[in-house]
Every structure is written in C-alpha cells, then in structure tokens.
Design an enzyme around this catalytic site. Structure first.
Site, PDB file in Angstrom:
ATOM      1  N   SER A  57      88.053  28.259 -44.430  1.00  0.00           N
ATOM      2  CA  SER A  57      87.087  27.569 -43.398  1.00  0.00           C
ATOM      3  C   SER A  57      85.785  27.916 -43.866  1.00  0.00           C
ATOM      4  O   SER A  57      85.560  28.812 -44.578  1.00  0.00           O
ATOM      5  CB  SER A  57      87.307  28.604 -42.101  1.00  0.00           C
ATOM      6  OG  SER A  57      86.341  27.824 -41.153  1.00  0.00           O
ATOM      7  N   TYR A 115      87.264  35.335 -35.776  1.00  0.00           N
ATOM      8  CA  TYR A 115      87.701  34.301 -36.641  1.00  0.00           C
ATOM      9  C   TYR A 115      86.644  34.209 -37.727  1.00  0.00           C
ATOM     10  O   TYR A 115      87.097  34.209 -38.877  1.00  0.00           O
ATOM     11  CB  TYR A 115      87.556  32.950 -35.765  1.00  0.00           C
ATOM     12  CG  TYR A 115      87.912  31.773 -36.736  1.00  0.00           C
ATOM     13  CD1 TYR A 115      89.258  31.237 -37.156  1.00  0.00           C
ATOM     14  CD2 TYR A 115      86.800  30.766 -37.097  1.00  0.00           C
ATOM     15  CE1 TYR A 115      89.456  30.159 -37.661  1.00  0.00           C
ATOM     16  CE2 TYR A 115      87.237  29.841 -37.988  1.00  0.00           C
ATOM     17  CZ  TYR A 115      88.615  29.514 -38.292  1.00  0.00           C
ATOM     18  OH  TYR A 115      88.600  28.511 -39.102  1.00  0.00           O
ATOM     19  N   LYS A 123      88.070  35.378 -41.563  1.00  0.00           N
ATOM     20  CA  LYS A 123      87.882  34.164 -42.628  1.00  0.00           C
ATOM     21  C   LYS A 123      86.852  34.563 -43.854  1.00  0.00           C
ATOM     22  O   LYS A 123      87.132  34.251 -44.757  1.00  0.00           O
ATOM     23  CB  LYS A 123      87.602  32.975 -41.741  1.00  0.00           C
ATOM     24  CG  LYS A 123      88.377  32.385 -41.092  1.00  0.00           C
ATOM     25  CD  LYS A 123      89.597  31.838 -41.706  1.00  0.00           C
ATOM     26  CE  LYS A 123      90.634  30.940 -40.908  1.00  0.00           C
ATOM     27  NZ  LYS A 123      91.886  30.459 -41.678  1.00  0.00           N
TER      28      LYS A 123
END
Length: 258
Positions: free
Chosen positions: A130, A143, A147
C-alpha cells in the site's frame, strides 16, 4: 508476457477486488492460477471464471495446498490478502490480527517457498503493500504500521536473494475501488477516493512492473514524489499530514475541532 505463460501462480485474497483482478490478469497471460480466499464461494467463482483452481482458506498456510494443486511447484506467489481493521483506539486483538495477516502471512509463505526457489534459482514474490507502507494513512494505526512492515519485509527479501534469482515486487497503490476502500469510511473518502483507480488498472501496473523487473510498483506514480518529500523534510511532511488529520476530525462527527 512470455515469462508468465504456463507459470504456476498463487494469488491470496483473490475472491474479489485486487486479488481477483490479479488472478484474471495472470490467467489471461497464460498462467495456471490458484485462487485463494477465506470465502470459499468467492474463490470458487473466480476460479471457475478464469479456469483456475480454488484453494480456499487462510493465506498463512496456503503454500502446501497450492503447491499440490499446481502439481508440485509454485513459480509466482502473490501475497495479496490484507485487512484494514482498527483505528486509533484499536484493541490488542485488532493489532495482532493486522500483524498476522498483513505481515506474518508474507513471512510464512516466503519461508515455505524459499528452499525450493533457491535450489532451482528462480521464483517471484509479489507483495500487495500500500502507499501507506511508504507514507502513512490517517485514522488507521494498525494498517499503517503493518503495511510498513510488509514493505520492509519485501525489501529485505529482494536485497537478500536478488542475486540468487528471486524476484520481489512491492505494489504500493493509493486508493483502489474495492470493498476495503469503501470500508475506510470518511478517511477513505477524504484521502483515497479522489484519485482511486479500478483493480484492473492496478493489475496492469503489476504486469508492467513484472515486465520491467521493478521492485517498487507504483500504480499512482505521484507516490514517488510524496515518498521523496517525506524523506527530505520529515517535519514538513508530518505538519502536512497533521493538517490532513485535523481535516478528517472536522469531517467526522464528534471529532476534535480545535
């Protein structure tokens, strides 16, 4: 792409969204594709559509089953399964689940794949990371952190094994129009939606990155400029992201409006 014709490919999280788009594109290139997803029905539907093989279940332990389904060998592994759960007040369980899916599923897959790949001198690992792994994402602590971990692990794999024939790609998009982006709520609408692309566009970028043997694949090319700006002036970068955070709070009912 000649390098993918008859290749044996595994795509995790391929019941929809980015994973399904990747599975379709690899199949269109002539690869034999295992479609993995926790949702067995979704995995089977995509597999039926592309003439692939559905191997439902947890991405963390799919390698052995997928290898058997493909006749004993995996050439390309797409570590695509991921979750975006948890905000600033995420529980320990949400942190642990994010770490397990977004990072450790990659580690476990690579640990099983590497012995065979190193012995034969070839193998390809495609990590769906991402832009948050290079930058950050407001409102999404687990997140963003995991990531970053997924990106760091892909980078480590590449620098450690490139000379031994292992090719690694880290795919770092911004918004992609999937259920995960829609579930991001106000933060997704504010940060991701304005420049969001379709999953098929991301799959095109991945194919181009594989053809060019690029480690870092940026479906949104502007991310390279943001990444450079973040490194060159961290204080200015954090100030700018803090302004975005305040904008998010103003847009969220009950947020801090100071």
């Amino acid at each position: 792409m000649e390098t993918l014709r008859d290749a044996r490919v595994v795509v995790t999280g391929a019941g929809g969204g980015i994973g399904a788009a990747l599975a379709r594109r690899f199949a269109a290139e002539g690869a034999r594709v295992v479609v993995n997803d926790l949702n067995a029905g979704a995995a089977q539907a995509v597999a039926d559509e592309i003439g692939g093989i559905a191997v439902p279940g947890d991405a963390s332990d799919v390698v052995g089953k997928a290898r058997d389904a493909l006749g004993g060998t995996i050439d390309v592994f797409c570590a695509n399964a991921g979750i975006g759960t948890g905000g600033p007040d995420a529980t320990d369980e949400e942190w642990e689940r994010s770490w397990d899916v977004n990072v450790m599923s990659h580690v476990r897959a690579a640990r099983e794949l590497l012995p065979e790949w190193l012995e034969r001198g070839s193998g390809r690992f495609v990590a769906t990371v991402s832009a948050a792994g290079l930058l950050t994402m407001v409102g999404a602590a687990p997140y963003s952190v995991t990531k970053h971990g997924a990106y760091a692990y892909a980078e480590w794999l590449s620098l450690t094994y490139r000379h031994r024939g292992i090719r690694v790609h880290a795919v770092c998009p911004q918004g992609v129009r999937t259920d995960m982006m829609r579930a991001a709520g106000t933060a997704g609408e504010l940060v991701l939606a304005p420049t969001a692309i379709e999953p098929e566009e991301l799959a095109d970028a991945v194919m181009a990155g594989i053809a060019a043997e690029q480690f870092l694949i940026l479906p949104h090319p502007e991310v390279a400029q943001y990444y450079a700006a973040r490194a060159a002036d961290p204080e200015q970068w954090i100030d700018g992201m803090n302004r975005l955070q305040k904008k998010l709070e103003r847009a969220t009912e009950g947020g801090d409006r100071t």
